[in-house]
Scaffold this active site. Sequence first.
Site, PDB file in Angstrom:
ATOM      1  N   HIS A 163       0.825  -1.212   0.000  1.00 64.62           N
ATOM      2  CA  HIS A 163       0.000   0.000   0.000  1.00 64.62           C
ATOM      3  C   HIS A 163       0.854   1.254   0.000  1.00 64.62           C
ATOM      4  CE1 HIS A 163      -3.657  -2.345   0.521  1.00 64.62           C
ATOM      5  NE2 HIS A 163      -2.869  -3.155   1.224  1.00 64.62           N
ATOM      6  N   LYS A 190      32.988   9.873  10.480  1.00 62.76           N
ATOM      7  CA  LYS A 190      33.221   9.862  11.934  1.00 62.76           C
ATOM      8  C   LYS A 190      34.301  10.878  12.293  1.00 62.76           C
ATOM      9  CE  LYS A 190      32.445   4.866  12.577  1.00 62.76           C
ATOM     10  NZ  LYS A 190      33.055   3.613  12.981  1.00 62.76           N
TER      11      LYS A 190
HETATM   12  O1  F6P Z   1      30.677   2.469  11.793  1.00 61.32           O
HETATM   13  C1  F6P Z   1      30.286   1.233  11.349  1.00 61.32           C
HETATM   14  C2  F6P Z   1      30.445   0.210  12.414  1.00 61.32           C
HETATM   15  O2  F6P Z   1      31.794  -0.004  12.671  1.00 61.32           O
HETATM   16  C3  F6P Z   1      29.753  -1.093  12.067  1.00 61.32           C
HETATM   17  O3  F6P Z   1      30.512  -1.908  11.262  1.00 61.32           O
HETATM   18  C4  F6P Z   1      29.481  -1.648  13.413  1.00 61.32           C
HETATM   19  O4  F6P Z   1      28.514  -2.671  13.398  1.00 61.32           O
HETATM   20  C5  F6P Z   1      29.030  -0.416  14.159  1.00 61.32           C
HETATM   21  O5  F6P Z   1      29.826   0.623  13.623  1.00 61.32           O
HETATM   22  C6  F6P Z   1      29.150  -0.451  15.633  1.00 61.32           C
HETATM   23  O6  F6P Z   1      30.467  -0.653  16.028  1.00 61.32           O
HETATM   24  P1  F6P Z   1      30.802  -1.094  17.498  1.00 61.32           P
HETATM   25  O7  F6P Z   1      30.151  -2.397  17.751  1.00 61.32           O
HETATM   26  O8  F6P Z   1      32.293  -1.163  17.551  1.00 61.32           O
HETATM   27  O9  F6P Z   1      30.264  -0.041  18.439  1.00 61.32           O
END
Ligand code: F6P
Length: 530
Positions: A382, A494
């Site tokens: 939908h 990051k």
């Molecule tokens: O930024 C990606 C990542 O590294 C993923 O691959 C991972 O699952 C997630 O962040 C969380 O990472 P962490 O378990 O080290 O906090």
Amino acid sequence: MNPLRCDQTPAWAALQALFEAFGRNFDLRKAFAEDSRRFESFSQDAPHVFADLSKNLVDDATQALLLELARQCTLEQHRDAMFAGDKINSTEQRAVLHWLLRNPALAPADISQPAAINVANELAAVHITLNAMLAYAQAVRADDAITDVVNIGIGGSDLGPQMAVLALDEFVLPCKRFHFVSNVDGHELAGVLKGLKPQSTLFLIASKTFTTTETMTNAHSARRWFEAQGGQDIARHFAALTTNVAAANAFGITTTFGFWDWVGGRYSLWSAIGLSIAVAIGAAGFREFLAGAHAMDQHFRTAELAQNLPVRLGLLDVWYRNFHGFGSRSIAPYSNALRRLPAYLQQLEMESNGKRVDMSGKALPFETAPVLWGEPGTNGQHAYFQMLHQGTSVVPVEFVAVKRAAHSPHELPGHHGKLLANALAQAQALMRGKEDAAGHKDFPGNRPSTFLLLEQLTPASLGALIALQEHRVFVSGAIWGINSFDQWGVELGKVLARDIEPRLASGNTDGLDASTAGLLARLRQRDLDA
Ligand code: F6P
């Protein structure tokens, strides 16, 4: 072992020729009309999962060439290297052993000759941790004072556990609530905390690295809240699931369950990261979950390529992406319990295979991971199924259905039949289409789909379904010659966020591009979170 790049193999050239000659115009309706046994020959039984592949744009000749492509790309050797413990995650110099987490303790025959890593030693460590974690899970289950379990984690430390706990809802201990907090947006954690009391809450801080900003920010806030509300016993109310036990200890958490660098984040729900699942469904349920996945591992390792479901799915993915040029795949779980499956699969597929270079870092001239997306059926019907039926792009759809409603069926008669009828009807409509002189009522049809069927949604069948998806991603990644086990693409953002955050407070825009500087200035006109 240095295989030819997939697009330089004879099989690739033959597939290209076949695609130009017939594949482009392959017609499913005609294929069924000409072959009364098409359903039988293009369906596949695998542990806990039946797959109808017959509504895909392939015939025997295509399938044979795809299997040849797999051989010429040394898929079997690459698979065996993973199961032998070779460091196939070459950019991080790591073995890839998530499958070992579901290997029975006493099955040395399952273990190939140790290569770069002593797999048998690792297996022993896996079972020591598993036993400790499951004993803890059982203790939490028996502890009536704990009513709420909050998993704080993101990516693989959230999506897998959350998806599995929702999927296995009917096996979940009824007297406890499970919450999953991932977003650094404080609204999420605040919303959960609102309903909690420190003395009845267990926080599971799930992070492979124990450095991820979102998780650390939420963990600090959870601890501040806990202490501010009079909570005292951190050892009882916080546990850490991590490869970085030292960082967890430095944070002040002494209850820890470790795992290993050879478990990728998106492959980690089988490890200590799955503790919330184990608390939810119990130790026996968690062992069944592992056993279901192990059965699929064995199938992937031992079944002939032509009857190997992860191989067949992965090869179809390559056929669609590189020859038909389909840019996405839609996941349609006809099971509300599987509503987080699309999100889980997005990370699995796109973080694994969303790469544009080969193992040695050289740019690839062909496409890799498709975009994965979806919502549970029947809701998707939908919303966006209009586009699937009549849009300009062809999107292969993967239906996932469950034959028996539930172990303890809901009390509402008539629903499950309607749900299944809709799944079948949508797959049928995509294939059949409907001619109509009025263009807006015309359905082109011939739109491909795969239909995965579970007998019942149980810990074992869910484990098998997930392992199936892991291995099919492995297969396409191996054909493309990419490293499916790193994720460098997430790093740049990051780093930049770490640079920008203090600038939001200071207003310093030195060295920023005009767009970021302009947005930052605009944001500073408002009050920011402390
Ligand atoms: O930024 C990606 C990542 O590294 C993923 O691959 C991972 O699952 C997630 O962040 C969380 O990472 P962490 O378990 O080290 O906090």
